[in-house]
Enzyme design. Sequence first.
Site, PDB file in Angstrom:
ATOM      1  N   LYS A  97       0.950   4.162  -2.850  1.00 57.76           N
ATOM      2  CA  LYS A  97       0.584   5.540  -2.496  1.00 57.76           C
ATOM      3  C   LYS A  97       1.726   6.507  -2.777  1.00 57.76           C
ATOM      4  O   LYS A  97       1.499   7.635  -3.227  1.00 57.76           O
ATOM      5  CB  LYS A  97       0.168   5.608  -1.022  1.00 57.76           C
ATOM      6  CG  LYS A  97      -1.161   4.911  -0.706  1.00 57.76           C
ATOM      7  CD  LYS A  97      -2.290   5.445  -1.561  1.00 57.76           C
ATOM      8  CE  LYS A  97      -3.661   5.128  -1.002  1.00 57.76           C
ATOM      9  NZ  LYS A  97      -4.737   5.568  -1.913  1.00 57.76           N
ATOM     10  N   TYR A 129       0.836  -1.214   0.000  1.00 60.13           N
ATOM     11  CA  TYR A 129       0.000   0.000   0.000  1.00 60.13           C
ATOM     12  C   TYR A 129       0.868   1.260   0.000  1.00 60.13           C
ATOM     13  O   TYR A 129       0.622   2.212  -0.757  1.00 60.13           O
ATOM     14  CB  TYR A 129      -0.884  -0.073   1.241  1.00 60.13           C
ATOM     15  CG  TYR A 129      -1.877   1.038   1.451  1.00 60.13           C
ATOM     16  CD1 TYR A 129      -3.044   1.110   0.700  1.00 60.13           C
ATOM     17  CD2 TYR A 129      -1.672   1.992   2.457  1.00 60.13           C
ATOM     18  CE1 TYR A 129      -3.977   2.109   0.939  1.00 60.13           C
ATOM     19  CE2 TYR A 129      -2.599   2.982   2.698  1.00 60.13           C
ATOM     20  CZ  TYR A 129      -3.753   3.044   1.939  1.00 60.13           C
ATOM     21  OH  TYR A 129      -4.679   4.029   2.179  1.00 60.13           O
TER      22      TYR A 129
HETATM   23  N1  LIG Z   1      -9.671   5.924   5.832  1.00 60.65           N
HETATM   24  C1  LIG Z   1      -8.480   6.504   5.998  1.00 60.65           C
HETATM   25  O1  LIG Z   1      -8.124   6.973   7.102  1.00 60.65           O
HETATM   26  C2  LIG Z   1      -7.530   6.623   4.843  1.00 60.65           C
HETATM   27  C3  LIG Z   1      -6.208   6.944   5.132  1.00 60.65           C
HETATM   28  C4  LIG Z   1      -5.324   7.119   4.081  1.00 60.65           C
HETATM   29  C5  LIG Z   1      -5.755   6.970   2.777  1.00 60.65           C
HETATM   30  N2  LIG Z   1      -7.051   6.622   2.529  1.00 60.65           N
HETATM   31  C6  LIG Z   1      -7.444   6.454   1.128  1.00 60.65           C
HETATM   32  O2  LIG Z   1      -8.672   7.109   0.900  1.00 60.65           O
HETATM   33  C7  LIG Z   1      -9.367   6.442  -0.156  1.00 60.65           C
HETATM   34  C8  LIG Z   1     -10.787   6.118   0.286  1.00 60.65           C
HETATM   35  O3  LIG Z   1     -10.718   5.170   1.337  1.00 60.65           O
HETATM   36  P1  LIG Z   1     -11.907   4.973   2.407  1.00 60.65           P
HETATM   37  O4  LIG Z   1     -11.285   5.131   3.731  1.00 60.65           O
HETATM   38  O5  LIG Z   1     -13.070   5.783   2.054  1.00 60.65           O
HETATM   39  O6  LIG Z   1     -12.176   3.408   2.212  1.00 60.65           O
HETATM   40  P2  LIG Z   1     -13.517   2.603   1.883  1.00 60.65           P
HETATM   41  O7  LIG Z   1     -13.140   1.166   1.914  1.00 60.65           O
HETATM   42  O8  LIG Z   1     -14.610   3.066   2.776  1.00 60.65           O
HETATM   43  O9  LIG Z   1     -13.870   3.056   0.400  1.00 60.65           O
HETATM   44  C9  LIG Z   1     -13.129   2.647  -0.710  1.00 60.65           C
HETATM   45  C10 LIG Z   1     -14.092   2.310  -1.832  1.00 60.65           C
HETATM   46  O10 LIG Z   1     -13.321   1.940  -2.999  1.00 60.65           O
HETATM   47  C11 LIG Z   1     -14.028   0.894  -3.647  1.00 60.65           C
HETATM   48  N3  LIG Z   1     -13.125   0.123  -4.492  1.00 60.65           N
HETATM   49  C12 LIG Z   1     -12.173  -0.741  -4.112  1.00 60.65           C
HETATM   50  N4  LIG Z   1     -11.572  -1.284  -5.178  1.00 60.65           N
HETATM   51  C13 LIG Z   1     -12.167  -0.741  -6.271  1.00 60.65           C
HETATM   52  C14 LIG Z   1     -11.962  -0.886  -7.662  1.00 60.65           C
HETATM   53  N5  LIG Z   1     -11.060  -1.739  -8.142  1.00 60.65           N
HETATM   54  N6  LIG Z   1     -12.721  -0.160  -8.507  1.00 60.65           N
HETATM   55  C15 LIG Z   1     -13.661   0.702  -8.032  1.00 60.65           C
HETATM   56  N7  LIG Z   1     -13.908   0.871  -6.718  1.00 60.65           N
HETATM   57  C16 LIG Z   1     -13.161   0.158  -5.842  1.00 60.65           C
HETATM   58  C17 LIG Z   1     -14.584   0.068  -2.514  1.00 60.65           C
HETATM   59  O11 LIG Z   1     -15.681  -0.754  -2.957  1.00 60.65           O
HETATM   60  C18 LIG Z   1     -15.001   1.135  -1.518  1.00 60.65           C
HETATM   61  O12 LIG Z   1     -16.351   1.518  -1.680  1.00 60.65           O
HETATM   62  C19 LIG Z   1      -8.531   5.213  -0.510  1.00 60.65           C
HETATM   63  O13 LIG Z   1      -7.711   5.505  -1.624  1.00 60.65           O
HETATM   64  C20 LIG Z   1      -7.678   5.020   0.717  1.00 60.65           C
HETATM   65  O14 LIG Z   1      -6.483   4.317   0.427  1.00 60.65           O
HETATM   66  C21 LIG Z   1      -7.957   6.442   3.525  1.00 60.65           C
END
Ligand SMILES: NC(=O)c1ccc[n+]([C@@H]2O[C@H](COP(=O)([O-])OP(=O)(O)OC[C@H]3O[C@@H](n4cnc5c(N)ncnc54)[C@H](O)[C@@H]3O)[C@@H](O)[C@H]2O)c1
Length: 309
Positions: free
Chosen positions: A177, A173
């Site tokens: 990123k 990951y």
């Molecule tokens: N939650 C955090 O604190 C956090 C921290 C750092 C980075 N992020 C990043 O933020 C972004 C959103 O994450 P989140 O926390 O909302 O997670 P989440 O799991 O709630 O949402 C991610 C969504 O992406 C969809 N997804 C996964 N693979 C897919 C694909 N191949 N094609 C289309 N859709 C797909 C999933 O079905 C899900 O609905 C991500 O890129 C994550 O890496 C989140």
Amino acid sequence: MNNSTENRYRFDGKVVVVTGAGNGLGRSHAKLFASLGARVVANDLGVNRDGSAADSSAIRQSPVDDTVAEITAAGGLAVANYDSVEVGERIIEQAMDQFGQIDVVVNNAGIIRDKSFHKMELEDWQLVQRVHLEGAYRVTRAAWPHLRDQGAGKVLFTASASGLYGNFGQANYSAAKAGLFGLTRTLAVEGAAKNIQCNIIAPMLDSRMLEGLMPDEYRKQMKPELVSPLAAFLCHDECLENGSLYEVGAGWYAKVRWQRSDGFGMPPAEEVSVADIAENWTAINNFEQAHFPKDTLEAGSIMLQNLNR
Ligand SMILES: NC(=O)c1ccc[n+]([C@@H]2O[C@H](COP(=O)([O-])OP(=O)(O)OC[C@H]3O[C@@H](n4cnc5c(N)ncnc54)[C@H](O)[C@@H]3O)[C@@H](O)[C@H]2O)c1
């Protein structure tokens, strides 16, 4: 909270693609853009946190249907797309078919497959690269000619603190990123002449991704809705920021940049030994007079200056 200029930061007439809009941050982004007048293509494959298929007994096709329903109920306009970002060109195709234009791409879809490096299998590595890095590439690559042709566009990528600082169990990951940061920087350079701005956020918010990783009492206060306004501002015509990285979460917003030590130069015509490096280690690592190079030219210029030493 300041709503007084809310009418100014609208997206009327714009088409915004948000990937991973079925949950967490993507849903919050999609709802905000739609509430500000954008026509939204809300994409989500509807997978589990690790990218595996969601419960097949589920009646609905994808959680993105809920996102679209919420937007519609609030008087906004959104269409669902159920493709994987791994075939991101289909998402852009749908946006063009349905709306005939594309103005903003928000690359947000993501999964995690956490394992310590010595247990990480090739599949865990590859799937995470395919979704985050290649997925963002494919969506953006397909949108790029349209943005170039119209001489305007905004692309937002989603990084993570893990990619900036490293994190146990997230080799796959964090590599993806950090790769997105490099992609952002290069696209910012290449897009500038066509008025395309590309930026990246490293968010922290309450979603299933943080389950088990942070105490609930903190998590539930870290609403995704605190992150999306920064994303929307970066994608607004009035914001000319380009190639920038922001850390955002819990209502806190900050820009991040590279910092380089003043460094230590040796005459290049002379031979340099390992002992020379060791003896000057303190100077090489000294940040008292730090530099903040903005681009490869600035970064490289000090080395060229050293040729005259
Ligand atoms: N939650 C955090 O604190 C956090 C921290 C750092 C980075 N992020 C990043 O933020 C972004 C959103 O994450 P989140 O926390 O909302 O997670 P989440 O799991 O709630 O949402 C991610 C969504 O992406 C969809 N997804 C996964 N693979 C897919 C694909 N191949 N094609 C289309 N859709 C797909 C999933 O079905 C899900 O609905 C991500 O890129 C994550 O890496 C989140």
